[in-house]
Write a protein that holds these residues in place. Structure first.
Motif, mmCIF file in Angstrom:
data_model
loop_
_atom_site.group_PDB
_atom_site.id
_atom_site.type_symbol
_atom_site.label_atom_id
_atom_site.label_comp_id
_atom_site.label_asym_id
_atom_site.label_seq_id
_atom_site.Cartn_x
_atom_site.Cartn_y
_atom_site.Cartn_z
ATOM 1 N N HIS A 1 -6.024 8.974 -4.790
ATOM 2 C CA HIS A 1 -6.468 8.663 -3.427
ATOM 3 C C HIS A 1 -6.414 9.907 -2.545
ATOM 4 O O HIS A 1 -7.322 10.146 -1.734
ATOM 5 C CB HIS A 1 -5.596 7.563 -2.827
ATOM 6 C CG HIS A 1 -5.778 6.221 -3.474
ATOM 7 N ND1 HIS A 1 -6.958 5.851 -4.090
ATOM 8 C CD2 HIS A 1 -4.939 5.153 -3.578
ATOM 9 C CE1 HIS A 1 -6.830 4.618 -4.562
ATOM 10 N NE2 HIS A 1 -5.623 4.184 -4.256
ATOM 11 N N ARG B 1 -6.294 -1.330 -10.356
ATOM 12 C CA ARG B 1 -6.504 -0.587 -9.113
ATOM 13 C C ARG B 1 -7.204 0.750 -9.381
ATOM 14 O O ARG B 1 -8.046 1.183 -8.584
ATOM 15 C CB ARG B 1 -5.161 -0.323 -8.421
ATOM 16 C CG ARG B 1 -4.570 -1.522 -7.706
ATOM 17 C CD ARG B 1 -3.254 -1.139 -7.035
ATOM 18 N NE ARG B 1 -2.701 -2.244 -6.289
ATOM 19 C CZ ARG B 1 -3.038 -2.569 -5.045
ATOM 20 N NH1 ARG B 1 -3.943 -1.858 -4.414
ATOM 21 N NH2 ARG B 1 -2.477 -3.596 -4.435
ATOM 22 N N ALA B 2 -6.833 1.400 -10.472
ATOM 23 C CA ALA B 2 -7.452 2.682 -10.806
ATOM 24 C C ALA B 2 -8.942 2.511 -11.087
ATOM 25 O O ALA B 2 -9.770 3.302 -10.618
ATOM 26 C CB ALA B 2 -6.753 3.303 -12.014
ATOM 27 N N ASN C 1 -9.265 12.177 -3.338
ATOM 28 C CA ASN C 1 -10.509 11.626 -2.815
ATOM 29 C C ASN C 1 -10.627 11.885 -1.316
ATOM 30 O O ASN C 1 -11.712 12.202 -0.809
ATOM 31 C CB ASN C 1 -10.573 10.119 -3.088
ATOM 32 C CG ASN C 1 -11.917 9.524 -2.707
ATOM 33 O OD1 ASN C 1 -12.962 10.127 -2.946
ATOM 34 N ND2 ASN C 1 -11.898 8.355 -2.103
ATOM 35 N N HIS D 1 -7.949 8.816 -12.063
ATOM 36 C CA HIS D 1 -8.098 7.384 -12.314
ATOM 37 C C HIS D 1 -8.356 7.112 -13.792
ATOM 38 O O HIS D 1 -7.841 6.135 -14.360
ATOM 39 C CB HIS D 1 -9.239 6.820 -11.457
ATOM 40 C CG HIS D 1 -8.910 6.782 -10.001
ATOM 41 N ND1 HIS D 1 -9.875 6.807 -9.026
ATOM 42 C CD2 HIS D 1 -7.734 6.709 -9.355
ATOM 43 C CE1 HIS D 1 -9.302 6.756 -7.843
ATOM 44 N NE2 HIS D 1 -7.996 6.699 -8.023
ATOM 45 N N HIS E 1 -14.968 2.530 -6.244
ATOM 46 C CA HIS E 1 -15.155 2.837 -4.831
ATOM 47 C C HIS E 1 -15.716 4.241 -4.634
ATOM 48 O O HIS E 1 -16.609 4.456 -3.804
ATOM 49 C CB HIS E 1 -13.827 2.728 -4.094
ATOM 50 C CG HIS E 1 -13.377 1.325 -3.857
ATOM 51 N ND1 HIS E 1 -12.101 1.001 -3.462
ATOM 52 C CD2 HIS E 1 -14.035 0.150 -3.964
ATOM 53 C CE1 HIS E 1 -12.002 -0.309 -3.337
ATOM 54 N NE2 HIS E 1 -13.163 -0.847 -3.649
ATOM 55 N N GLY F 1 -10.586 1.829 -7.809
ATOM 56 C CA GLY F 1 -10.700 3.056 -7.026
ATOM 57 C C GLY F 1 -11.828 3.942 -7.512
ATOM 58 O O GLY F 1 -12.557 4.538 -6.715
ATOM 59 N N LYS F 2 -11.977 4.030 -8.828
ATOM 60 C CA LYS F 2 -13.090 4.807 -9.386
ATOM 61 C C LYS F 2 -14.423 4.202 -8.968
ATOM 62 O O LYS F 2 -15.359 4.923 -8.593
ATOM 63 C CB LYS F 2 -12.976 4.841 -10.915
ATOM 64 C CG LYS F 2 -14.075 5.640 -11.602
ATOM 65 C CD LYS F 2 -13.872 5.652 -13.115
ATOM 66 C CE LYS F 2 -14.993 6.418 -13.817
ATOM 67 N NZ LYS F 2 -14.801 6.440 -15.287
ATOM 68 N N LEU G 1 -2.009 7.029 -9.085
ATOM 69 C CA LEU G 1 -2.998 6.384 -8.222
ATOM 70 C C LEU G 1 -2.966 7.007 -6.820
ATOM 71 O O LEU G 1 -4.021 7.289 -6.230
ATOM 72 C CB LEU G 1 -2.706 4.887 -8.140
ATOM 73 C CG LEU G 1 -3.782 3.991 -7.517
ATOM 74 C CD1 LEU G 1 -5.072 4.061 -8.313
ATOM 75 C CD2 LEU G 1 -3.272 2.552 -7.462
ATOM 76 N N ASP H 1 -13.840 14.337 -5.289
ATOM 77 C CA ASP H 1 -14.066 13.057 -5.965
ATOM 78 C C ASP H 1 -14.043 13.191 -7.483
ATOM 79 O O ASP H 1 -13.586 12.277 -8.183
ATOM 80 C CB ASP H 1 -15.357 12.409 -5.482
ATOM 81 C CG ASP H 1 -16.575 13.302 -5.649
ATOM 82 O OD1 ASP H 1 -16.386 14.515 -5.780
ATOM 83 O OD2 ASP H 1 -17.702 12.763 -5.621
ATOM 84 N N GLN I 1 -7.185 -7.666 -7.498
ATOM 85 C CA GLN I 1 -8.096 -6.565 -7.865
ATOM 86 C C GLN I 1 -9.405 -7.103 -8.449
ATOM 87 O O GLN I 1 -10.473 -6.548 -8.197
ATOM 88 C CB GLN I 1 -7.412 -5.624 -8.867
ATOM 89 C CG GLN I 1 -6.051 -5.101 -8.440
ATOM 90 C CD GLN I 1 -5.992 -4.682 -6.995
ATOM 91 O OE1 GLN I 1 -6.824 -3.903 -6.526
ATOM 92 N NE2 GLN I 1 -5.011 -5.186 -6.269
#
Length: 522
Positions: A121, A157-158, A124, A136, A164, A161-162, A117, A129, A218
């Motif tokens: 980040h 969270r993964a 990114n 992720h 996001h 994050g994807k 993870l 990306d 999450q």
């Protein structure tokens, strides 16, 4: 926020604690030392401590010790991230995966998932990306069926994050579409937004009934981000429903990270309501429910609610009540060390200044903003500091305090590139402030600009500084820098400076033709 391995008290399974105790707690002690240094922002020293864990215990096969070594490498990666060393951080995260990727211990597996993870980040942040999304996806593929709560949280969270990344990509694509005005470009942006919403829905479907606090956070964040995307799509009422859903689902949850998401949802709802009265009702609810919460993330939302209330009161032309609300932000949160709260205080002061009529009083507020930003030291604070100094310079010029204005202008000019269009505008302002300055200096500042640069005084070329101010409520341009207020100054100039000033005004406002400018200045 939920548990961060490098910031909070070390949590281990009872078995791991017993095994570490048999080793004299040395691995745990070294790791705890690194954690403490990390939390103090002493990243070089923290990395040294984490390295010692690896050097002394790296070959130890005791499960509890292996978990500590994995944590140390993970936190080393995070410390490198904090230093802006993304490539070195990725190396540390990769080492966690390479050394511990096949370990079956739940605690170690969690660290591997966290390392992946962290790598995502970092990629990114580098603008990679696609690579970040691939990482992720790898977390989901490798750990998606794992039932350990800590691992499940990383999977959630993964996915988040994807989502996001896709949401940000959609926002960028929408901005491009607005510039090129092409329907197919908007379609691309909306398709990306829809892909993000699909991921948020998947988080809700897979983890919605999970009782683990970290996972629940999450899910709450996914629902909140879903509302943000709907707002970006212009679906305001549906977005409000999404924010309400966060409150209804998680409003009674006592977990700090979840409470923060509820407060964020309420604040987001207040900001998009069209009625100032309705918005104030929501802001008052945030204060009533969370006003005594000491969690930094929640305190930031309470400060934001007071800020929003002040802005809504200003929309109702209740300037005194508006200023009182901004003062309340400073009174209650002015000594808070949390970066998010500090930003809210600075924004409150900026908006207080915008609501005031007395220019001398406004400058006093700007001085306080400068004092706070100068102590901050963050990249965002630098941009904010430049913006407020420009604003102060304009006010000082208007008040006839030319020497002070010149000092502010020079401070800003020393920080920006001479190829930046703002430098030419600031050079003109400096010329107004310093009677002994030759007009050729302004002309030289214009000549340095790259060919084809468009100089827009209202103040599009200075807008990057304005956008540095935090919060959705900083909607005011640096109106003091508009040309209209320079006219009285120009009218008071002696000849030939008055004619030269009019030539420069016409150049900036209208034709931007250097040949015509030179002919006018002759």
């Amino acid at each position: 926020m939920s548990f961060h391995p490098c910031l909070k008290t070390l949590f281990l399974s009872s078995v791991a604690v017993m095994l570490l105790a048999a080793c004299g707690d040395s691995a745990r002690d070294l790791f705890s030392k690194g954690q403490a240094l990390y939390q103090q922002g002493k990243y070089y020293a923290a990395i040294a401590a984490f390295d010692k864990v690896e050097q002394r215990f790296g070959k130890d096969n005791t499960p509890g010790v292996r978990e500590q070594v994995a944590r140390a490498l993970l936190c080393k990666g995070h410390a490198l991230n904090q230093q802006g060393k993304d490539e070195a951080a990725i190396v540390a995260f990769d080492e966690v995966e390479q050394r511990f990727g096949k370990d079956d211990s739940p605690g170690v597996r969690e660290q591997v998932a966290r390392a992946l993870l962290g790598k995502g980040h970092a990629l990114n942040r580098q603008g990679k990306d696609k690579a970040a999304i691939a990482v992720h996806d790898e977390i989901e593929q490798r750990f998606g069926k794992d039932n350990a709560p800590g691992v499940r949280e990383q999977v959630a969270r993964a996915l988040l994050g994807k989502g996001h990344i896709l949401a940000q990509r959609g926002k960028d694509e929408a901005a491009i579409a607005a510039n090129v005005a092409k329907i197919n470009a908007y379609a691309t942006a909306y398709a990306t937004y829809d892909a993000a919403i699909t991921i948020y829905d998947e988080i809700e479907r897979r983890f919605g009934k999970d009782d683990s606090p970290g996972v629940r956070e999450q899910v709450a964040r996914a629902l909140l981000d879903r509302g943000h995307i709907l707002f970006q799509r212009g679906k305001y009422y549906v977005a409000i429903t999404a924010y309400d859903q966060v409150k209804h689902r998680f409003g009674k949850d006592d977990t700090p990270g979840v409470r923060e998401q509820v407060a964020r949802a309420l604040l987001s709802k207040g900001r998009i309501l069209f009625s100032p009265d309705a918005a104030i009702t929501v802001y008052d609810e945030i204060e009533r429910r969370f006003g005594k919460d000491n969690t930094p993330g929640v305190r930031e939302q309470v400060a934001g609610a007071l800020l929003g209330k002040g802005y809504s009161l200003r929309e109702q032309r209740k300037d005194e009540a508006s200023i009182a609300a901004f003062d309340e932000v400073e009174r209650r949160f002015g000594k808070d060390d949390s970066p998010g709260v500090r930003k809210q205080v600075v924004t409150a002061l900026a908006l207080k200044s915008a609501a005031m009529d007395d220019d001398n009083a406004r400058i006093a507020v700007h001085d306080e903003i400068e004092r706070r930003l100068a102590k901050d030291g963050s990249p965002d604070a630098r941009g904010q500091l430049l913006a407020i100094r420009q604003n102060s310079a304009a006010l000082l010029l208007r008040l006839g305090r030319h020497a002070e204005a010149a000092q502010k202008i020079r401070q800003v000019m020393a920080e920006i590139d001479t190829a930046d269009p703002a430098s030419a505008i600031l050079s003109f302002l400096l010329w107004l402030a310093e009677p002994q300055m030759p007009v050729q200096d302004v002309r030289n500042a214009i000549a340095i600009l790259p060919p084809g640069v468009n100089i827009s005084w209202h103040p599009n070329e200075i807008r990057p500084f304005i956008s540095q101010f935090p919060g959705a409520f900083w909607r005011h341009p640096l109106r003091e820098l508009a040309f209209d207020w320079t006219l009285p100054l120009v009218a008071r100039l002696p000849e030939p400076r008055q004619i030269q000033a009019q030539c420069l005004l016409t150049f900036f406002q209208k034709h931007q033709n250097v040949d015509r400018l030179d002919a006018c200045l002759l």
